[in-house]
Scaffold this motif. Structure first.
Motif, mmCIF file in Angstrom:
data_model
loop_
_atom_site.group_PDB
_atom_site.id
_atom_site.type_symbol
_atom_site.label_atom_id
_atom_site.label_comp_id
_atom_site.label_asym_id
_atom_site.label_seq_id
_atom_site.Cartn_x
_atom_site.Cartn_y
_atom_site.Cartn_z
ATOM 1 N N SER A 16 4.487 -7.493 -11.199
ATOM 2 C CA SER A 16 3.910 -6.722 -12.308
ATOM 3 C C SER A 16 4.950 -5.857 -13.009
ATOM 4 C CB SER A 16 2.759 -5.837 -11.797
ATOM 5 O OG SER A 16 1.683 -6.634 -11.338
ATOM 6 N N PRO A 41 3.937 -3.865 1.783
ATOM 7 C CA PRO A 41 3.856 -5.256 1.296
ATOM 8 C C PRO A 41 3.121 -5.386 -0.027
ATOM 9 C CG PRO A 41 3.389 -5.155 3.646
ATOM 10 C CD PRO A 41 3.423 -3.740 3.159
ATOM 11 N N ASN A 42 2.022 -4.628 -0.182
ATOM 12 C CA ASN A 42 1.287 -4.682 -1.447
ATOM 13 C C ASN A 42 2.087 -4.071 -2.587
ATOM 14 O OD1 ASN A 42 -1.504 -5.669 -0.520
ATOM 15 N ND2 ASN A 42 -1.127 -3.971 0.862
ATOM 16 N N LEU A 43 2.764 -2.951 -2.308
ATOM 17 C CA LEU A 43 3.584 -2.335 -3.341
ATOM 18 C C LEU A 43 4.733 -3.247 -3.742
ATOM 19 C CD1 LEU A 43 3.753 1.367 -2.052
ATOM 20 C CD2 LEU A 43 2.393 0.471 -3.946
ATOM 21 N N PHE A 62 0.872 -1.045 5.960
ATOM 22 C CA PHE A 62 -0.188 -1.628 5.131
ATOM 23 C C PHE A 62 0.148 -1.576 3.639
ATOM 24 C CE2 PHE A 62 -2.828 -0.832 8.916
ATOM 25 C CZ PHE A 62 -3.493 -2.035 8.993
ATOM 26 N N ALA A 63 0.810 -0.512 3.191
ATOM 27 C CA ALA A 63 0.999 -0.309 1.751
ATOM 28 C C ALA A 63 2.239 -0.997 1.205
ATOM 29 C CB ALA A 63 1.057 1.188 1.439
ATOM 30 N N LEU A 72 4.701 -6.571 -3.689
ATOM 31 C CA LEU A 72 4.150 -7.629 -4.529
ATOM 32 C C LEU A 72 3.878 -7.125 -5.945
ATOM 33 C CD1 LEU A 72 1.653 -9.320 -2.025
ATOM 34 C CD2 LEU A 72 3.808 -10.257 -2.870
ATOM 35 N N ILE A 73 3.320 -5.905 -6.052
ATOM 36 C CA ILE A 73 3.049 -5.338 -7.375
ATOM 37 C C ILE A 73 4.351 -5.123 -8.137
ATOM 38 C CG2 ILE A 73 2.175 -3.303 -8.580
ATOM 39 C CD1 ILE A 73 0.096 -3.029 -6.355
#
Length: 326
Positions: A61, A52-54, A49-50, A56-57
């Motif tokens: 970013s 893919p989001n990390l 869960f984490a 992208l960030i």
């Protein structure tokens, strides 16, 4: 005989229960292996869960920040195949002339005036909304509408209002026997015109957030104050405003960052002019990169904005430890 068998069964059941408990707690080899498997499944689930989001960030970013740091020490014009290392040359060029310090001062004036006036007027408007007057819901909707409108639409509306020949400001000045100034083309008025638009744009959002904070104050507290003889001003100064300190802290941070990054209204109404009188730090960064081709100077200015915003945020969090009451 049956009683002895029953006792034996009970002891066996208790022993099995204790063994299962020990296994679950990991006090036996089988229990430790089972606990390790559960931990691995938990780690894998967290990673699924984490990560893919990390990712992208990190890509959208953090990597641009790292790239911007490199460009701030380089020279590039969007045309050359690669940037050339320049060291501190970009930072030296920023502070060697008069233009950039003036931009910083103008940005400071912009941020302080916009944030302070928006918060003061927004709090006053929220106190008015809290009176539950007839038609308050419709007025709240109208007040919040500018916050969700695009900057281009707002700029178009206010360009018409500020027009000295056909705009609504002309009628207001003529009512007092005066002549409307050339708001967006006079360098002594242009910055204040943009400040007025920015305050109008953010006022509804601040008012609604303050209204929510006021509605969270227990009615028993204010009722006790009224019973003790506290007037409206005393209630506001001694109770309402201190209890709104978390809301104020949130709004100060968000509105400060928003004011520093304000760009769309400037781009649509003045383009940084006339004579760069409305060139704030955000417009300076854009102008240097995309109009003048000085990507290195633009990156250096953006790093200065980043450092300034970080410093302001740290100071605000230091302040919150003493003044904000949760």
């Amino acid at each position: 005989m049956s009683s002895g068998a029953s006792d034996l069964d009970s002891r066996s059941a208790l022993s099995d229960s204790a063994r299962q408990t020990a296994d679950a707690g990991g006090t036996t080899p089988d229990g430790r292996r089972a606990a390790a498997r559960r931990r691995r499944r938990g780690y894998l689930l967290f990673a699924a869960f984490a990560l893919p989001n990390l990712a992208l960030i990190a890509v959208f970013s953090y990597w641009p920040i790292v790239e911007n740091v490199y460009l701030s020490f380089s020279t590039w014009d969007f045309i050359s195949p690669q940037a050339e290392w320049a060291g501190l040359l970009n930072y030296q060029s920023l502070f060697s002339g008069w233009s950039f310090p003036e931009v910083l001062f103008r940005t400071l004036v912009w941020v302080v005036v916009v944030v302070v006036v928006t918060l003061v007027l927004g709090l006053a408007l929220a106190m008015l909304f809290a009176q539950r007057l007839r038609g308050a819901n419709a007025v709240q909707t109208l007040a919040f509408a500018p916050h969700v409108l695009s900057g281009a639409a707002i700029a178009t509306i206010w360009l018409f209002i500020f027009d000295p020949n056909i705009g609504l400001s002309r009628l207001a000045f003529e009512a007092f026997g005066a002549t409307s100034p050339a708001w967006t083309t006079d360098d002594s008025w242009a910055l204040w015109a943009l400040i007025i638009v920015s305050i109008w744009k953010g006022l509804g959002f601040v008012a609604i957030v303050y209204l929510v904070g006021i509605q969270q104050i227990p009615s028993q507290v204010l009722e006790a104050a009224r019973i003790d003889g506290a007037g409206r001003w005393t209630q506001f100064r001694r109770m309402i405003f201190p209890l709104l300190s978390p809301t104020t802290f949130f709004l100060v941070i968000t509105q400060t960052i928003s004011a520093f990054q304000s760009f769309d209204v400037i781009a649509m109404m003045t383009g940084g002019g006339p004579a760069r009188s409305t060139t704030t730090l955000s417009w300076f960064i854009y102008d240097e990169a995309f109009n003048r081709g000085n990507v290195g100077v633009s990156s250096a200015a953006s790093m200065i904005m980043f450092v300034v915003l970080m410093a302001i945020t740290v100071l605000q969090f230091r302040f919150v430890e003493r003044r904000v009451h949760y």
